[in-house]
Design a protein around this motif. Structure first.
Motif, short mmCIF file in Angstrom:
data_model
loop_
_atom_site.label_atom_id
_atom_site.label_comp_id
_atom_site.label_asym_id
_atom_site.label_seq_id
_atom_site.Cartn_x
_atom_site.Cartn_y
_atom_site.Cartn_z
N LEU A 1 0.82 -1.22 0.00
CA LEU A 1 0.00 0.00 0.00
C LEU A 1 0.85 1.27 0.00
N ARG A 2 2.17 1.11 -0.05
CA ARG A 2 3.06 2.27 0.11
C ARG A 2 2.85 3.31 -0.99
N GLY A 3 2.62 2.86 -2.23
CA GLY A 3 2.43 3.83 -3.30
C GLY A 3 1.18 4.66 -3.14
N TRP A 4 0.24 4.17 -2.36
CA TRP A 4 -1.04 4.85 -2.15
C TRP A 4 -1.00 5.71 -0.90
N MET A 5 -0.39 5.20 0.17
CA MET A 5 -0.46 5.86 1.47
C MET A 5 0.80 6.65 1.83
N ILE A 6 1.94 6.34 1.20
CA ILE A 6 3.19 6.93 1.64
C ILE A 6 4.21 6.79 0.52
N ARG A 7 5.24 7.61 0.54
CA ARG A 7 6.29 7.51 -0.47
C ARG A 7 7.56 7.00 0.16
N VAL A 8 8.16 5.98 -0.45
CA VAL A 8 9.45 5.44 0.01
C VAL A 8 10.35 5.30 -1.22
N PHE B 1 2.70 10.68 7.65
CA PHE B 1 4.05 10.56 7.12
C PHE B 1 3.97 10.61 5.59
N THR B 2 4.71 11.53 5.01
CA THR B 2 4.68 11.69 3.56
C THR B 2 5.88 11.04 2.88
N TYR B 3 6.92 10.78 3.63
CA TYR B 3 8.11 10.13 3.07
C TYR B 3 8.83 9.42 4.21
N VAL B 4 9.29 8.20 3.95
CA VAL B 4 9.98 7.41 4.99
C VAL B 4 11.16 6.69 4.35
#
Length: 352
Positions: free
Chosen positions: A100-107, A136-139
């Protein structure tokens, strides 16, 4: 029917029929975000019911592990499932949350560093950005715990898939970072923390006023990380998992944190007045020598503009203080209390 099967059915009925208070304690989120998370995993084909376990049970076991930092053996006693089933479900949900990272957050596509061979208890450094909604917008996870944050940021900003800072925007950083384009630390060797401006210790210079307002923004970051650690105890205690799994857990917990906040804040999100920022110490890594002169001058211009406009700010604060005080009274059900705007007015207003 075996007693174990009866206990399992009772436990699943409890998950399906619990109220929000019970769900927060057990699943670390209320019923609505839990139900929608399960539905999303199903609809995207990330998880599916097996012959023995439903998706709800798989996600419930995962949340028990990360929310309470429980070993698989403890979860076995609760869910009455074999250790092998719990381990398999944990890995599947960890993967599903990561998808789900591409939808909820950017890594970043590739983690910037891997942990290199220490045999004692491991720590990792995490670079993360937070917006004003506490999301969190980037991790970037996976750096060894001894790495300095400025070095991590420098490496990440040099990568094509690293952190993206739009033109004209900047991120607030602490005093250990260099002042450079898109990175705005406070003035060094100047009062910074809010408690140093308490009482009648008003800002006396443009630099002190800038630092005071810079510090007030830090509360948002502290609340986001406070909520993350309050909800997922596995992040705040010694984990029982190998280091590569620990890195994935940080990303998964940040993704689920953002998912939950779509339904608003809950008891795990600390209030602003309850946040006590940790002391920021200049680590002496020599980053000051690399300050960008143009951005140092721009920061000084902003500080001077804040100082020149502080009287106008106090007037605006007086206009809004009554409305804020009324909202606080309605929310708390108490008598009159000092509003946030009034507190800033009193703290910034210099004595005549």
């Amino acid at each position: 029917m075996l007693i174990r099967d009866q206990e399992r059915i009772v436990n699943m009925n409890y998950i399906y029929n619990c109220n929000d208070t019970e769900a927060l304690w057990m699943l670390r989120m209320k019923r609505a975000p839990f139900a929608m998370l399960v539905r999303t995993f199903r609809s995207r084909g990330l998880l599916e019911d097996s012959m023995h376990t439903t998706v709800e049970e798989q996600v419930g076991m995962f949340l028990h592990v990360v929310g309470h930092n429980q070993r698989f053996r403890v979860v076995h006693n609760t869910f009455r499932r074999s250790m092998e089933t719990i381990s398999r479900s944990f890995k599947q949900v960890l993967y599903a949350a990561g998808e789900l990272r591409g939808w909820m957050i950017r890594v970043p596509r590739s983690q910037a560093a891997t942990y290199r061979g220490r045999k004692h208890y491991t720590r990792q450094n995490v670079l993360a950005t937070v917006d004003f909604d506490l999301k969190f917008t980037y991790v970037l996870a996976g750096w060894e715990g001894s790495a300095h944050g400025a070095n991590i940021l420098n490496d990440d900003m040099s990568r094509h898939d690293g952190i993206n800072i739009p033109d004209g925007k900047f991120y607030r950083r602490d005093v250990g970072y260099a002042c450079r384009p898109a990175v705005l630390p406070p003035f060094r060797k100047t009062r910074y923390h809010l408690n140093k401006f308490a009482g009648r210790n008003y800002p006396r210079t443009p630099q002190e006023l800038f630092n005071r307002r810079h510090s007030s923004l830090r509360v948002t970051v502290e609340r986001a990380f406070g909520a993350l650690k309050n909800r997922f105890k596995i992040l705040d205690q010694k984990p029982f998992h190998p280091y590569p799994t620990q890195v994935k857990l940080v990303l998964a917990c940040c993704i689920i944190h953002n998912w939950i906040l779509q339904w608003g804040v809950d008891e795990f999100v600390p209030e602003e007045e309850d946040v006590t920022p940790d002391e920021v110490i200049n680590s002496g890594h020599g980053v000051e020598a690399f300050d960008n002169e143009a951005w140092k001058n721009k920061r000084l211009e902003w500080a001077q503009a804040m100082w020149d406009n502080r009287v106008q700010t106090r007037i605006c604060s007086r206009r809004t203080s009554g409305r804020r005080r009324k909202r606080q009274q309605q929310k708390r059900g108490k008598g009159s209390s000092t509003s946030a705007a009034e507190e800033e007015e009193h703290e910034e207003e210099a004595p005549s």
